[in-house]
Design a protein around this motif. Structure first.
Motif, PDB file in Angstrom:
ATOM      1  N   THR A  65      -5.832 -75.790 -29.642  1.00 22.95           N
ATOM      2  CA  THR A  65      -6.711 -76.944 -29.453  1.00 22.95           C
ATOM      3  C   THR A  65      -6.960 -77.200 -27.973  1.00 22.95           C
ATOM      4  OG1 THR A  65      -5.799 -77.941 -31.467  1.00 22.95           O
ATOM      5  CG2 THR A  65      -7.037 -79.384 -29.999  1.00 22.95           C
ATOM      6  N   ASP A  66      -5.906 -77.193 -27.175  1.00 23.24           N
ATOM      7  CA  ASP A  66      -6.038 -77.462 -25.740  1.00 23.24           C
ATOM      8  C   ASP A  66      -6.883 -76.397 -25.048  1.00 23.24           C
ATOM      9  OD1 ASP A  66      -4.536 -79.746 -25.955  1.00 23.24           O
ATOM     10  OD2 ASP A  66      -2.655 -78.804 -25.303  1.00 23.24           O
ATOM     11  N   SER A  67      -6.701 -75.140 -25.421  1.00 26.11           N
ATOM     12  CA  SER A  67      -7.468 -74.076 -24.763  1.00 26.11           C
ATOM     13  C   SER A  67      -8.943 -74.145 -25.135  1.00 26.11           C
ATOM     14  CB  SER A  67      -6.890 -72.692 -25.110  1.00 26.11           C
ATOM     15  OG  SER A  67      -6.975 -72.431 -26.496  1.00 26.11           O
ATOM     16  N   ILE A  68      -9.248 -74.595 -26.359  1.00 26.77           N
ATOM     17  CA  ILE A  68     -10.645 -74.779 -26.758  1.00 26.77           C
ATOM     18  C   ILE A  68     -11.289 -75.863 -25.899  1.00 26.77           C
ATOM     19  CG2 ILE A  68     -12.148 -75.635 -28.602  1.00 26.77           C
ATOM     20  CD1 ILE A  68     -10.285 -74.248 -30.596  1.00 26.77           C
ATOM     21  N   VAL A  69     -10.575 -76.984 -25.707  1.00 24.44           N
ATOM     22  CA  VAL A  69     -11.097 -78.073 -24.889  1.00 24.44           C
ATOM     23  C   VAL A  69     -11.319 -77.609 -23.457  1.00 24.44           C
ATOM     24  CG1 VAL A  69     -10.594 -80.353 -23.918  1.00 24.44           C
ATOM     25  CG2 VAL A  69     -10.088 -79.882 -26.327  1.00 24.44           C
ATOM     26  N   ASP A  93      -9.885 -83.794 -34.897  1.00 24.44           N
ATOM     27  CA  ASP A  93     -10.129 -85.098 -34.289  1.00 24.44           C
ATOM     28  C   ASP A  93     -10.002 -85.022 -32.768  1.00 24.44           C
ATOM     29  OD1 ASP A  93     -10.429 -88.110 -34.696  1.00 24.44           O
ATOM     30  OD2 ASP A  93      -8.569 -88.019 -33.543  1.00 24.44           O
ATOM     31  N   GLN A  94      -9.059 -84.219 -32.278  1.00 24.56           N
ATOM     32  CA  GLN A  94      -8.909 -84.047 -30.837  1.00 24.56           C
ATOM     33  C   GLN A  94     -10.146 -83.397 -30.231  1.00 24.56           C
ATOM     34  OE1 GLN A  94      -6.118 -85.025 -28.749  1.00 24.56           O
ATOM     35  NE2 GLN A  94      -5.988 -86.250 -30.617  1.00 24.56           N
ATOM     36  N   LEU A  95     -10.705 -82.413 -30.914  1.00 24.84           N
ATOM     37  CA  LEU A  95     -11.915 -81.751 -30.420  1.00 24.84           C
ATOM     38  C   LEU A  95     -13.102 -82.709 -30.444  1.00 24.84           C
ATOM     39  CD1 LEU A  95     -11.578 -78.238 -32.114  1.00 24.84           C
ATOM     40  CD2 LEU A  95     -10.917 -78.925 -29.797  1.00 24.84           C
ATOM     41  N   SER A  96     -13.164 -83.538 -31.482  1.00 25.23           N
ATOM     42  CA  SER A  96     -14.223 -84.537 -31.563  1.00 25.23           C
ATOM     43  C   SER A  96     -14.102 -85.546 -30.429  1.00 25.23           C
ATOM     44  CB  SER A  96     -14.162 -85.254 -32.918  1.00 25.23           C
ATOM     45  OG  SER A  96     -15.101 -86.308 -32.990  1.00 25.23           O
ATOM     46  N   SER A  97     -12.890 -86.017 -30.170  1.00 24.58           N
ATOM     47  CA  SER A  97     -12.655 -87.018 -29.131  1.00 24.58           C
ATOM     48  C   SER A  97     -12.989 -86.489 -27.742  1.00 24.58           C
ATOM     49  CB  SER A  97     -11.189 -87.479 -29.158  1.00 24.58           C
ATOM     50  OG  SER A  97     -10.878 -88.085 -30.398  1.00 24.58           O
ATOM     51  N   ASN A  98     -12.875 -85.178 -27.565  1.00 22.29           N
ATOM     52  CA  ASN A  98     -13.163 -84.564 -26.267  1.00 22.29           C
ATOM     53  C   ASN A  98     -14.599 -84.068 -26.156  1.00 22.29           C
ATOM     54  OD1 ASN A  98     -10.635 -84.211 -24.372  1.00 22.29           O
ATOM     55  ND2 ASN A  98      -9.873 -83.975 -26.464  1.00 22.29           N
ATOM     56  N   GLY A  99     -15.445 -84.439 -27.119  1.00 21.63           N
ATOM     57  CA  GLY A  99     -16.866 -84.118 -27.030  1.00 21.63           C
ATOM     58  C   GLY A  99     -17.214 -82.665 -27.211  1.00 21.63           C
ATOM     59  N   VAL A 100     -16.355 -81.909 -27.897  1.00 22.96           N
ATOM     60  CA  VAL A 100     -16.603 -80.475 -28.068  1.00 22.96           C
ATOM     61  C   VAL A 100     -17.584 -80.197 -29.210  1.00 22.96           C
ATOM     62  CG1 VAL A 100     -15.510 -78.253 -28.619  1.00 22.96           C
ATOM     63  CG2 VAL A 100     -14.337 -79.890 -27.140  1.00 22.96           C
ATOM     64  N   LEU A 101     -17.644 -81.099 -30.199  1.00 20.96           N
ATOM     65  CA  LEU A 101     -18.333 -80.796 -31.454  1.00 20.96           C
ATOM     66  C   LEU A 101     -19.689 -81.481 -31.577  1.00 20.96           C
ATOM     67  CD1 LEU A 101     -15.281 -81.077 -33.887  1.00 20.96           C
ATOM     68  CD2 LEU A 101     -16.110 -79.061 -32.641  1.00 20.96           C
ATOM     69  N   ALA A 119     -17.416 -89.332 -37.238  1.00 17.70           N
ATOM     70  CA  ALA A 119     -18.588 -89.073 -36.397  1.00 17.70           C
ATOM     71  C   ALA A 119     -19.472 -87.956 -36.968  1.00 17.70           C
ATOM     72  CB  ALA A 119     -18.144 -88.701 -34.983  1.00 17.70           C
ATOM     73  N   SER A 120     -19.135 -87.476 -38.172  1.00 20.68           N
ATOM     74  CA  SER A 120     -19.905 -86.417 -38.855  1.00 20.68           C
ATOM     75  C   SER A 120     -19.964 -85.114 -38.067  1.00 20.68           C
ATOM     76  CB  SER A 120     -21.341 -86.902 -39.153  1.00 20.68           C
ATOM     77  OG  SER A 120     -21.329 -87.993 -40.044  1.00 20.68           O
ATOM     78  N   ASP A 121     -18.948 -84.834 -37.238  1.00 25.15           N
ATOM     79  CA  ASP A 121     -18.976 -83.607 -36.444  1.00 25.15           C
ATOM     80  C   ASP A 121     -17.898 -82.595 -36.843  1.00 25.15           C
ATOM     81  OD1 ASP A 121     -16.903 -85.161 -35.492  1.00 25.15           O
ATOM     82  OD2 ASP A 121     -17.497 -85.079 -33.390  1.00 25.15           O
ATOM     83  N   TRP A 122     -17.165 -82.849 -37.898  1.00 28.11           N
ATOM     84  CA  TRP A 122     -16.319 -81.818 -38.514  1.00 28.11           C
ATOM     85  C   TRP A 122     -16.276 -82.069 -40.013  1.00 28.11           C
ATOM     86  CZ3 TRP A 122     -12.434 -84.403 -40.963  1.00 28.11           C
ATOM     87  CH2 TRP A 122     -11.827 -85.505 -40.363  1.00 28.11           C
ATOM     88  N   MET A 123     -15.882 -81.038 -40.748  1.00 28.78           N
ATOM     89  CA  MET A 123     -15.884 -81.122 -42.205  1.00 28.78           C
ATOM     90  C   MET A 123     -14.734 -80.292 -42.768  1.00 28.78           C
ATOM     91  SD  MET A 123     -19.249 -80.658 -44.569  1.00 28.78           S
ATOM     92  CE  MET A 123     -19.018 -79.132 -45.447  1.00 28.78           C
ATOM     93  N   ILE A 124     -14.079 -80.818 -43.774  1.00 31.51           N
ATOM     94  CA  ILE A 124     -12.932 -80.153 -44.385  1.00 31.51           C
ATOM     95  C   ILE A 124     -13.406 -79.134 -45.419  1.00 31.51           C
ATOM     96  CG2 ILE A 124     -10.875 -80.495 -45.814  1.00 31.51           C
ATOM     97  CD1 ILE A 124     -10.686 -81.506 -42.876  1.00 31.51           C
ATOM     98  N   LEU A 125     -12.791 -77.930 -45.380  1.00 32.86           N
ATOM     99  CA  LEU A 125     -13.116 -76.894 -46.358  1.00 32.86           C
ATOM    100  C   LEU A 125     -11.957 -76.575 -47.290  1.00 32.86           C
ATOM    101  CD1 LEU A 125     -15.251 -74.302 -44.336  1.00 32.86           C
ATOM    102  CD2 LEU A 125     -16.028 -76.122 -45.873  1.00 32.86           C
ATOM    103  N   ALA A 302      -7.709 -90.909 -42.356  1.00 32.64           N
ATOM    104  CA  ALA A 302      -6.536 -90.664 -41.516  1.00 32.64           C
ATOM    105  C   ALA A 302      -6.896 -90.645 -40.033  1.00 32.64           C
ATOM    106  CB  ALA A 302      -5.888 -89.337 -41.909  1.00 32.64           C
ATOM    107  N   ALA A 303      -8.104 -90.167 -39.710  1.00 29.33           N
ATOM    108  CA  ALA A 303      -8.486 -89.946 -38.316  1.00 29.33           C
ATOM    109  C   ALA A 303      -8.304 -91.161 -37.415  1.00 29.33           C
ATOM    110  CB  ALA A 303      -9.919 -89.423 -38.250  1.00 29.33           C
ATOM    111  N   PRO A 304      -8.720 -92.376 -37.815  1.00 28.23           N
ATOM    112  CA  PRO A 304      -8.542 -93.528 -36.915  1.00 28.23           C
ATOM    113  C   PRO A 304      -7.080 -93.846 -36.598  1.00 28.23           C
ATOM    114  CG  PRO A 304     -10.159 -94.034 -38.631  1.00 28.23           C
ATOM    115  CD  PRO A 304      -9.481 -92.753 -39.022  1.00 28.23           C
ATOM    116  N   HIS A 305      -6.161 -93.395 -37.454  1.00 28.29           N
ATOM    117  CA  HIS A 305      -4.739 -93.699 -37.246  1.00 28.29           C
ATOM    118  C   HIS A 305      -4.092 -92.774 -36.216  1.00 28.29           C
ATOM    119  CE1 HIS A 305      -4.410 -96.701 -40.465  1.00 28.29           C
ATOM    120  NE2 HIS A 305      -5.243 -95.934 -41.134  1.00 28.29           N
ATOM    121  N   PHE A 306      -4.770 -91.695 -35.841  1.00 25.71           N
ATOM    122  CA  PHE A 306      -4.190 -90.792 -34.850  1.00 25.71           C
ATOM    123  C   PHE A 306      -4.056 -91.486 -33.494  1.00 25.71           C
ATOM    124  CE2 PHE A 306      -6.191 -87.210 -37.496  1.00 25.71           C
ATOM    125  CZ  PHE A 306      -5.032 -87.042 -38.227  1.00 25.71           C
TER     126      PHE A 306
END
Length: 317
Positions: A65-69, A93-101, A119-125, A302-306
């Motif tokens: 995650t950190d290296s992607i950011v 959620d970390q990638l979303s918070s850092n504006g990657v997605l 924020a509609s920028d990731w989706m679970i598969l 769950a995301a807001p609780h992180f």
């Protein structure tokens, strides 16, 4: 003659204009690069169905995650990956918070929005429930049993464990962080540490793990909290499209392909997780037809609780 000259001049001018107009191509990209914190380059083969259908080859780039950011902040438009496929909601959620997605077009999202980012920028598969493995006898198990009795092993890293902790915080509510903290401290107190003595048999009686790990390692497991209409806590494996991705359309095609119920079941079987929708005994894979009761805290919930989890994690131990 004047009319003929005018026509010739007009045709010449039109040809010059065409030469200076950028050409627009609809050619599909040959490759779709996906950064992942749990897949390997060899895992690219599991996406052969997508390759055959769309004529787009998936290339997996192992990255944390950190290296992607870090990579995205450095290269942005020139990032070497088009999508991410992450093991946990926490990482997404970390990638979303850092504006990657990038926002995923609504027409490609699950109808059940609990599996889509706030924020509609990731989706679970795929869904990855927290299970109890290693018990000698198969019996009903309640998560509350992790707070007392013999010590047990936690086989999850911080990112994998985050959605479990977020589900606890969801259960007590954001206004009751003290109750969440007290319950999570009891959990930590009963977790076997590296320097702890084990029980009288020499090993911990069971472990907390995730379905994907238990199945991959061939362990017997049970879904906790199935008898009191409470439901198993779970995390999600999911995808996001990189902001400024040049292959946005191909990335959407990937999402559309693996949102198909049959293709989703096949992918989840390879990942050892549950499909997003209960197959109701129609899956080709027996374990998927044994669909458990799930806790009401979805990945989206769950995301807001992180954010709160980051505040109290240092106070748990």
């Amino acid at each position: 003659m004047g009319i003929i000259r005018l026509v010739i001049f007009s045709l010449l001018l039109l040809s010059l204009t065409d030469c200076n107009t950028p050409s627009v191509t609809s050619k599909k990209p040959e490759k779709l690069y996906i950064a992942s914190d749990f897949l390997t380059p060899e895992d690219s083969l599991m996406f052969n169905g997508f390759r055959k259908k769309e004529q787009v080859r998936v290339i997996i780039l192992p990255m944390s995650t950190d290296s992607i950011v870090r990579h995205y902040r450095q290269f942005r438009y020139n990032s070497k990956f088009d999508m991410v496929f992450m093991r946990s909601t926490y990482s997404l959620d970390q990638l979303s918070s850092n504006g990657v997605l990038h926002v995923i077009d609504e027409s490609y999202q699950w109808e059940e929005k609990g599996f889509v980012a706030p924020a509609s920028d990731w989706m679970i598969l795929g869904l990855d429930p927290y299970v109890i493995a290693g018990m000698d006898e198969q019996r009903g198990f309640q998560y509350n049993e992790l707070t007392y009795g013999p010590k047990w092993r936690n086989e999850l890293n911080d990112e994998e464990f985050a959605s479990f902790q977020a589900a606890v915080m969801f259960q007590f509510g954001r206004k009751n962080l003290s109750k969440s903290l007290a319950w999570l401290r009891k959990i930590d107190d009963r977790t076997l540490k590296a320097n702890d003595a084990t029980d009288s048999t020499g090993i911990a009686p069971y472990c907390l793990t995730r379905l994907s790990k238990a199945r991959e390692e061939g362990k017997k497991y049970v879904y906790p909290s199935q008898s009191h209409k409470f439901g198993a806590f779970y995390d999600g494996m999911g995808v996001g499209i990189t902001r400024h991705a040049s292959k946005y359309s191909a990335a959407l095609s990937f999402i559309r392909h693996y949102s198909n119920l049959v293709y989703n079941q096949r992918l989840c079987n390879r990942l050892h997780v549950l499909p997003v929708q209960d197959p109701k005994d129609l899956s080709s894979y027996a374990y998927q037809n044994e669909y458990p009761m799930l806790f009401r805290c979805t990945p989206r919930a769950a995301a807001p609780h992180f954010r709160d989890l980051a505040k109290i994690r240092g106070r748990i131990e």
